[in-house]
Design an enzyme around this catalytic site. Structure first.
Site, PDB file in Angstrom:
ATOM      1  N   HIS A  59       8.669  -6.339  -8.945  1.00 50.20           N
ATOM      2  CA  HIS A  59       9.037  -5.550 -10.130  1.00 50.20           C
ATOM      3  C   HIS A  59      10.383  -5.996 -10.690  1.00 50.20           C
ATOM      4  O   HIS A  59      10.545  -6.189 -11.882  1.00 50.20           O
ATOM      5  CB  HIS A  59       9.094  -4.060  -9.765  1.00 50.20           C
ATOM      6  CG  HIS A  59       9.739  -3.226 -10.830  1.00 50.20           C
ATOM      7  ND1 HIS A  59       9.132  -2.992 -12.043  1.00 50.20           N
ATOM      8  CD2 HIS A  59      10.938  -2.596 -10.876  1.00 50.20           C
ATOM      9  CE1 HIS A  59       9.939  -2.244 -12.794  1.00 50.20           C
ATOM     10  NE2 HIS A  59      11.039  -1.994 -12.112  1.00 50.20           N
TER      11      HIS A  59
ATOM     12  N   ARG B 180       1.730  -9.212 -13.231  1.00 48.17           N
ATOM     13  CA  ARG B 180       3.154  -9.427 -12.991  1.00 48.17           C
ATOM     14  C   ARG B 180       3.287 -10.367 -11.798  1.00 48.17           C
ATOM     15  O   ARG B 180       2.995  -9.976 -10.671  1.00 48.17           O
ATOM     16  CB  ARG B 180       3.788  -8.058 -12.685  1.00 48.17           C
ATOM     17  CG  ARG B 180       5.290  -8.013 -12.768  1.00 48.17           C
ATOM     18  CD  ARG B 180       5.798  -6.699 -12.206  1.00 48.17           C
ATOM     19  NE  ARG B 180       5.676  -6.709 -10.761  1.00 48.17           N
ATOM     20  CZ  ARG B 180       5.540  -5.621 -10.010  1.00 48.17           C
ATOM     21  NH1 ARG B 180       5.481  -4.428 -10.564  1.00 48.17           N
ATOM     22  NH2 ARG B 180       5.443  -5.726  -8.708  1.00 48.17           N
TER      23      ARG B 180
ATOM     24  N   TYR C 230       3.486  -3.527  -0.998  1.00 49.56           N
ATOM     25  CA  TYR C 230       2.389  -2.813  -1.655  1.00 49.56           C
ATOM     26  C   TYR C 230       1.307  -3.706  -2.246  1.00 49.56           C
ATOM     27  O   TYR C 230       0.374  -3.210  -2.831  1.00 49.56           O
ATOM     28  CB  TYR C 230       2.932  -1.857  -2.725  1.00 49.56           C
ATOM     29  CG  TYR C 230       3.826  -2.509  -3.760  1.00 49.56           C
ATOM     30  CD1 TYR C 230       3.275  -3.170  -4.854  1.00 49.56           C
ATOM     31  CD2 TYR C 230       5.215  -2.470  -3.630  1.00 49.56           C
ATOM     32  CE1 TYR C 230       4.079  -3.769  -5.805  1.00 49.56           C
ATOM     33  CE2 TYR C 230       6.032  -3.066  -4.582  1.00 49.56           C
ATOM     34  CZ  TYR C 230       5.464  -3.716  -5.660  1.00 49.56           C
ATOM     35  OH  TYR C 230       6.256  -4.313  -6.596  1.00 49.56           O
TER      36      TYR C 230
END
Lengths: 343, 335
Positions: free
Chosen positions: B255, B251, B264
């Site tokens: 998100h 990705r 993160y």
């Protein structure tokens, strides 16, 4: 060849221990037959699932439970409660829905609970207890206990989503030594009327755990000695490692699925007859006779004693009172008085 | 060019140059629309964006095997590449993003990424993760019961495989040998949770537990995905049952527009994956195979930019749904 293997296995087993477990298995069988009769007499409400045919599994594993261990199972739970030491009178009274029952007559057959002896239930929804069992194992480690959780489930439960989510977490937490759970899949060949071949395209239940990074093995669930051997070894490994493990116990539900399963249209009489040859109690009797641990007379004595105990349990259950209506709202929540706004 | 894929792999797959250019356009259009959506979000015009960036090869490679309007698709919210391959347009995407009345997915009611088209057999997504799988196997069962050779493509991210719904659907597909393909786009992150903290074991291995094959593929290589998907579609059409495809991808964005991924994951990691950008890779292949040159590449870029500009303008000027219609589209209406 089967004999050779058995002799080997039993080298470590003490015949007195086998006799003791035989006694438990016979007691459970008697209990189940009496509960089946009582259900048909209309004395037991709700539903009833008996353990007939699977006794060696619970006997072999539960007899190796340590004080700090926990046990959780589904609705075929009478054997688990009795083998952990519940009083047959209280167990039967629970089935009868009486106030003197193990959980005050409010749980019934499917929800036996005995926290003092480590039995964390007794659950009615297929697969629903699996996440709870994994959580219990995590909690044991988290709180610094050496205990493990024996998590019993049937072959049908393995197809539920709850099982999948729990097994994934058990695999993950086990990597860190934080999930001392032993999945004991009691593969009794039928999810109610659905055979394992019809409920999964891959009936290798032990093998399914590989997908979750969990090691597994199969054991002959009709052989008490095989179960004892597997349990003795696996429980200590899991206690040591904190890693989840799975045992598929190959067994057979000789009895119908439940009290209302009269016709058993999903299996043939021949099949049931064939499995009856492997009845764990019958096999064990033969074994005990071969070992000269008992004679026919002794076996009869054990059976008569079990019969008497169960007759007494049924009488006790029958004569006990029902819970009073005022107790309808008690024992629902922990600290329930706060919920109900009572003093 | 440093890396040249000199083999003409596409020929072995039965793809001609027009196919390749179509696939390239689908991937590029999905990317450029996505980029535009972020801009509109930053301008305060779009409430929410959820991206396909980085996953276009996995999506287009698989979807290129679909027969639009015949096979069924259960996309997940990142599958812009799939719906574009099936025929949805930049306009459709932007109308949905800006919640306009003309939004083909839901008339401006759903969140972006909840694709839907009755004509294209794209089944409306629900927001909870993984609920599409039991629905998808139900559609596959219907194809089987009717004796039709339709195939169902059910998509999701790796996190959805931790859901119970996935397990029950996989088991059901296995028992009944259903014509369904589970395309798992493993983009490494379940929002902020990396794969190794979220999946015990390997996803592709799980297929064995349900009695059907699982195939892992480089999800950033559109031709590799096309190949394994083609085999899976053929298997399904022959009545041989389901296939699990795990497309390993990444990705490239956060998100969603409401997430800050710097908390993160390391920037270096993202940069490493940017070098493996599936569009970049396919472009290199096309140059190497002589299908694309600089002039043609520019021409396609310009066409797509014009398409996205036009779509943006159109969507921005399109009316919102009439408040009077708020109660419609909840239940099926008489035709």
């Amino acid at each position: 060849m089967a004999d050779e293997k058995q002799t080997e296995v039993s080298a470590a087993v003490d015949p007195e221990r086998l006799v003791r477990l035989y006694r438990e298995m016979v007691l459970v069988r008697e209990f189940e037959e009496a509960s089946q009769r009582s259900f048909r007499q209309g004395k037991i409400g709700g539903y009833l699932h008996v353990y007939t045919g699977q006794e060696a599994v619970a006997a072999g594993f539960l007899s190796q439970k340590k004080e700090e261990d926990k046990v959780i199972t589904a609705y075929r739970d009478h054997a688990h409660a009795l083998m952990l030491g519940a009083d047959p009178k209280e167990a039967m009274a629970e089935l009868f829905g009486k106030r003197t029952g193990m959980v005050k007559g409010k749980g019934g057959s499917m929800h036996l609970f005995d926290v003092d002896r480590g039995l964390m239930g007794g659950y009615g929804i297929v697969g629903g207890h699996v996440p709870l069992g994994v959580g219990i194992a995590y909690a044991l480690r988290y709180r610094g206990s050496d205990g493990i959780c024996q998590l019993y489930l049937g072959d049908g439960a393995v197809q539920t989503g709850a099982f999948h989510e729990a097994a994934n977490l058990a695999g993950l937490w086990g990597r860190d030594g934080m999930c001392p759970v032993v999945f004991i899949v009691e593969n009794n060949q039928y999810a109610m009327g659905t055979s394992v071949e019809r409920s999964t395209a891959n009936p290798d239940f032990a093998g399914k755990f590989e997908a979750y990074g969990i090691e597994s093995e199969k054991v002959d669930g009709m052989s008490l000695e095989a179960v004892l051997e597997a349990g003795g070894r696996v429980f200590e490994e899991v206690r040591e490692s904190g890693k989840a493990y799975a045992i598929e116990a190959i067994t057979y539900r000789i009895a119908p699925h439940g009290a209302a399963d009269f016709f058993e249209k999903y299996r043939t009489k021949e099949e049931v007859r064939e499995w009856r040859q492997k009845d764990p109690i019958g096999l064990l009797e033969q074994r005990l006779l071969d070992l000269d641990a008992v004679d026919e007379e002794k076996l009869q004595e054990i059976k008569d004693e079990a019969k008497r105990t169960i007759e007494e349990a049924v009488r006790f259950a029958d004569e006990s009172e029902e819970p009073p209506p005022e107790e309808l709202y008690t024992d629902v929540y922990a600290g329930e008085d706060e919920y109900l706004g009572k003093e | 060019m440093a890396i040249r894929e000199t083999q003409r792999r596409h020929e072995a797959l039965g793809l001609d140059e027009d196919d390749l250019l179509r696939m390239y356009r689908h991937m590029l259009l999905a990317r450029r629309v996505d980029e535009r959506m972020w801009i509109l979000n930053r301008q305060g015009k779009a409430a929410f964006v959820i991206s396909c960036q980085g996953q276009e090869a996995a999506q287009v490679g698989a979807a290129y095997n679909l027969r639009p309007g015949y096979d069924y698709v259960y996309p997940y919210y990142r599958d812009a590449g799939i719906v574009i391959t099936l025929g949805m347009t930049a306009r459709d995407q932007l109308l949905s993003l800006l919640a306009r009345a003309e939004d083909p997915n839901s008339g401006g009611r759903q969140m972006p990424g909840h694709f839907s088209s009755r004509e294209l057999n794209i089944v409306t997504a629900s927001a909870p993760i993984g609920v599409q799988y039991p629905q998808a196997v139900g559609s596959a069962m219907a194809f089987k019961m009717r004796g039709e050779d339709g195939v169902v493509l059910a998509c999701g991210g790796e996190a959805s495989t931790s859901e119970g719904d996935w397990h029950e659907a996989m088991n059901f597909a296995g028992i009944h040998d259903l014509p369904v393909i589970f395309l798992i786009q493993n983009n490494v992150y379940a929002i902020s949770v990396p794969e190794n903290l979220q999946v015990a074991g390997r996803i592709v291995d799980r297929a064995a537990g349900y009695g059907f094959p699982g195939v892992e593929v480089d999800g950033n290589d559109v031709l590799a995905v096309y190949k394994v998907a083609k085999e899976a579609f053929e298997r399904a059409r022959r009545g041989e049952g389901p296939t699990l495809i795990e497309a390993k991808t990444y990705r490239m964005t956060a998100h969603s527009s409401d997430d800050d991924d710097r908390r993160y994951r390391e920037r270096e990691e993202v940069e490493e994956w940017r070098k493996k950008d599936p569009i970049l890779r396919f472009k290199q292949y096309l140059h190497g195979a002589g299908v694309l040159d600089d002039a043609k590449e520019r021409e396609i870029e310009e066409e797509i930019r014009a398409e996205v500009d036009e779509a943006t303008e159109y969507a921005e000027n399109a009316p919102y749904a009439d408040p009077e219609s708020a109660m419609r589209y909840v239940y099926a209406e008489e035709e």
